[in-house]
Design an enzyme around this catalytic site. Structure first.
Site, PDB file in Angstrom:
ATOM      1  CB  CYS A  58       2.163  10.262   1.062  1.00  0.00           C
ATOM      2  SG  CYS A  58       0.546  10.981   0.743  1.00  0.00           S
ATOM      3  NE  ARG A  98      -1.197   2.462   2.887  1.00  0.00           N
ATOM      4  CZ  ARG A  98      -0.592   3.553   3.347  1.00  0.00           C
ATOM      5  NH1 ARG A  98      -0.462   4.625   2.584  1.00  0.00           N
ATOM      6  NH2 ARG A  98      -0.090   3.581   4.575  1.00  0.00           N
TER       7      ARG A  98
END
Ligand code: HMG
Ligand code: MG
Length: 301
Positions: free
Chosen positions: A240, A15
């Site tokens: 991110c 993820r």
């Protein structure tokens, strides 16, 4: 000062790792990667993300990935859900564990999920209530807890306030994120005692990115303060897209190398994690950043 006898390692590679990769990893390879990580005996694997495909196109095949992976008994497969739509998609795919995610700074929250912190807590309240009705386990993230890419210093009080809110909303576990990897151990020593006043530390995880090479020192500080759940990513992948300057998560190999050396149990097979890293490295366009992975691969060449 007592260190934990056992640590729970939460694997972020599929993820946090893959959400940040430029190379397109096929659905089949994502499934194979998660399966290899499962074989390593990891107790928690964050498998994918049911977020907007416009926000994170890399994980737009979440439904297929989640359906395709072999679920090992004893491993919890967590998926990110930013809203009720994400929860519905996750439920339809058969997920029994989700993660909601907000932050301790307004600017990052706005850029990451297009909400204010207040709005996010209200929206996640609904997601958590709906999840609990279906017996779904919920993790909550507090990002930018040690620094924000847009605002710089983040007050400890903000981290405490958001953590308390997520806990009161019903999160089973709260992961405190150093999203851009700027924190140092004194910050960990200052924060954890404040959190322990509001959340039992067995429900608190620490999520370090290793941008400035501080992650392992911060893990040690966390263990000294009584935390025994740490997030890491095989090979040190991660980052991110909404956090400029963030580099990879603490490498799972680095974390396992340290814990094994300190006789702290994890139940995770380091050689098998390396095998998963080796597999995914062959699908990416760069070297893996984890130092322990790199050193162990060189030593066994
Ligand atoms: P928005 O644009 O404000 O939302 O995004 P919206 O409700 O207006 O929806 C926009 C479009 O997205 C619509 O489609 C929706 O249907 C669709 P359109 O009508 O334009 O065709 N949509 C969805 N599609 C599929 N699944 C969904 C979904 N939701 C909306 N769940 C939103 C708001 C929160 C959805 C968006 O900003 C988003 O998905 N953000 C996620 C960003 C993200 O994943 N960031 C990385 C994870 S956080 C992280 O890495 C930090 C962490 O590792 C800890 C740390 O390091 O600190 C966890
Ligand atoms: Mg992260």
């Amino acid at each position: 000062m007592t260190l934990p006898a056992r640590v729970k390692v939460c694997e972020m590679g599929p993820r946090d790792g893959l959400q940040n990769e430029k190379a397109v990893v096929s659905t089949e390879d994502k499934i194979a990667y998660v399966n290899l990580l499962s074989e390593a005996g990891l107790p928690v694997i964050e498998a994918t993300s049911f977020v907007s495909p416009k926000a994170i196109p890399q994980l737009s095949d979440a439904t297929e990935v989640f359906a395709g992976i072999r679920k090992r008994p004893g491993t919890r497969y967590v998926v990110l859900t930013p809203n009720l739509k994400g929860l519905e998609r996750a439920r339809a795919a058969g997920a029994d564990s989700i993660a909601v995610f907000t932050a301790a700074s307004e600017s990052f929250t706005k850029r990451n999920i297009n909400m204010s912190i207040e709005q996010s807590l209200s929206a996640f309240g609904e997601v958590i209530n709906a999840a609990r009705l279906h017996g779904i386990w919920v993790r909550g993230y507090v990002s930018t807890a040690f620094g924000c890419p847009y605002e710089g210093t983040v007050p400890v009080d903000s981290v405490v306030r958001v953590t308390e809110s997520l806990y009161k909303l019903g999160c089973d576990e709260i992961s405190i994120g150093d999203t851009i990897g700027v924190g140092v151990s004194t910050q960990v020593h200052a924060l954890i005692p404040r959190l322990s006043d509001i959340v039992p530390l067995e429900n608190v995880a620490l999520h370090f990115h290793d941008t400035y090479g501080q992650a392992l020192a911060n893990v040690e500080a966390g263990m000294q303060e009584g935390v025994a759940i740490f997030d890491s990513s095989a090979g040190g992948l991660g980052g991110c897209p909404y956090a400029p300057g963030a580099s990879g998560n603490l490498g799972t190999e680095d974390l396992l190398y340290k814990l094994r050396g300190m006789d702290i149990e994890t139940g995770v097979d380091l050689a098998r994690v390396r095998a998963a890293s080796r597999f995914i490295a062959g699908r990416l366009d760069h070297q893996l950043p984890s130092k322990a992975y790199t050193a162990l691969e060189a030593a066994s060449a």
